[in-house]
Every structure is written in structure tokens, then in C-alpha cells.
Write a protein that holds these residues in place. Structure first.
Motif: not given
Ligand code: ADP
Length: 204
Positions: A54-72
Motif C-alpha cells: 500500500x505504500x507503493x514504495x517498493x518491497x520484496x518479491x516481484x515488487x522489488x524486481x520491478x523497481x530494480x529493473x525500472x530504476x529510481x
């Protein structure tokens, strides 16, 4: 690229031919869905769906993978969105991803329990994501198995909800360009989806 991912029809064509069945002309349900096993961040689709918190600020799992690949830059745009409620969805650009957009949806925290609230919330995740896709004029979208990781929604009922909701939506929103990819990561989900899709998605 997307043309390398077979549709559910193409996946099953060889079997059908062996059984001597006629293939229908295309444009049916089986041309609009695919089952893909692997990393969602490599998919060149209009939008990938993120199983966010709910924070939309990233986390583990697929969320973490997406943020890592998409960039800051993805983090920065998410930061401006003021979070997201369970069952709702918000859209951002895809930045360094091959996908043009990311649709962030927040699945229910089930911890093994499937009641009406969990069921309704997970259904809403798929519906609201598809609605955003349509509102933005997008046609191709990939879904991960929302809530089935850290959030503990049991895999089988989660797949049932995902497939039923997407199927109904496609039937209610006819558009020949629609393509929904069920992006599973685990062998258990692959087996569950394959079995259910064989029953649910057949055009003849
Ligand atoms: P949630 O918090 O909604 O449960 P998770 O990210 O923990 O979300 O898990 C959701 C699903 O995403 C799980 O099936 C997990 O195995 C899968 N997953 C993890 N990484 C990836 C990835 N890179 N691409 C696609 N699916 C992934």
C-alpha cells in the motif's frame, strides 16, 4: 518480444492437430491469453502489473524486481502517488523496463485465509488493473500471481480468481488486440494455471 510468446491457442495447436480438430479463425478467447513462466520484468508489453504494497514504495518479491529493473525514476513517481488502497490500482511509466507502463495494484494480505473480503479484494485488483489498461488505450498486459507470495493467498483459489476475472473482463470488453499474459514464476503456479486454462479457454 511479445510475438515470441505464444497465445494459448498456439500453445495448444500441436495437440489439436494431432487430434484432427479444426482450428477456428482467430480472434477468440484463446488468442487473447497466454501462459508464460518467468521474470515479468523482461516482457515487452504495454503494461506489466506490480503486486505492490500500500505504500507503493517498493518491497520484496516481484515488487522489488520491478523497481530494480525500472530504476529510481519509478520510485520517484510512486512516491508522488500517496500510496494505494487494497484492491485498487495506479499506473506509472515503465522507465528502464521494456514495458511502457507499470500498473501497481495492492493485493489482500491473506495469510492463508480466503474469505469474502480476500476474494473481493483480489478480484478488484484484476478488474481495476484491466480498467486502467483500457482507459489508457493499452492492449497488452502481464499479470504476476498477485498476493500469492509474501501476502499468503493460497495459490489455487488465487489462480481461479485471476482466470475467472480476466475471462469475464475479456468477454465484456471485446477488442481483437487484447492480450493478457499470466506470468507465473513458480512451477506450482504453472501447473495450476495450465490445468485450469485447458478447461476455461477453448474456442470450439
Ligand atoms: P505479494 O506480496 O502480493 O504476495 P510477491 O511478490 O511476494 O507478492 O509474490 C507474488 C508472486 O510473484 C509470487 O508467485 C512470486 O513467486 C512471483 N514473483 C517473484 N518475482 C517475480 C518476477 N520477477 N516475475 C514474476 N513473478 C515474480
Amino acid at each position: 518480444p511479445l510475438d515470441k510468446i505464444p497465445t494459448w491457442r498456439e500453445d495448444n495447436q500441436s495437440n489439436e492437430k494431432e487430434e484432427g480438430k479444426e482450428l477456428t479463425g482467430g480472434g477468440g478467447l484463446t488468442d487473447k491469453v497466454s501462459l508464460y513462466k518467468g521474470d515479468i520484468t523482461v516482457l515487452e508489453v504495454d503494461a506489466i502489473v506490480n503486486a505492490a504494497n500500500s505504500s507503493l514504495l517498493g518491497g520484496g518479491g516481484v515488487d522489488g524486481c520491478i523497481h530494480k529493473a525500472a530504476g529510481s525514476c519509478l520510485y520517484d513517481e510512486c512516491h508522488s502517488l500517496n500510496g494505494c488502497e487494497t484492491g485498487k490500482a495506479k499506473i506509472t511509466c515503465g522507465y528502464d523496463l521494456p514495458a511502457r507502463y507499470v500498473i501497481h495494484t495492492v493485493g489482500p494480505v491473506a495469510r492463508g485465509h480466503v474469505g469474502p473480503t480476500e476474494t473481493n479484494d483480489l478480484t478488484s485488483c484484476y478488474q481495476n488493473s484491466l480498467r486502467l489498461m483500457k482507459e489508457h488505450g493499452l492492449s497488452t498486459v502481464a499479470f504476476p500471481c498477485i498476493s500469492t507470495g509474501i501476502y499468503g493467498f493460497p495459490n489455487e483459489p488465487a489462480a481461479e480468481i485471476a482466470l475467472n476475472t480476466v475471462k469475464s473482463w475479456i468477454e465484456e470488453n471485446p477488442d481483437k488486440n487484447t492480450r493478457v499474459i499470466f506470468c507465473v514464476f513458480l512451477e506450482t503456479d504453472f501447473a495450476i494455471y495450465k490445468k485450469k486454462m485447458a478447461v476455461m479457454f477453448q474456442d470450439n
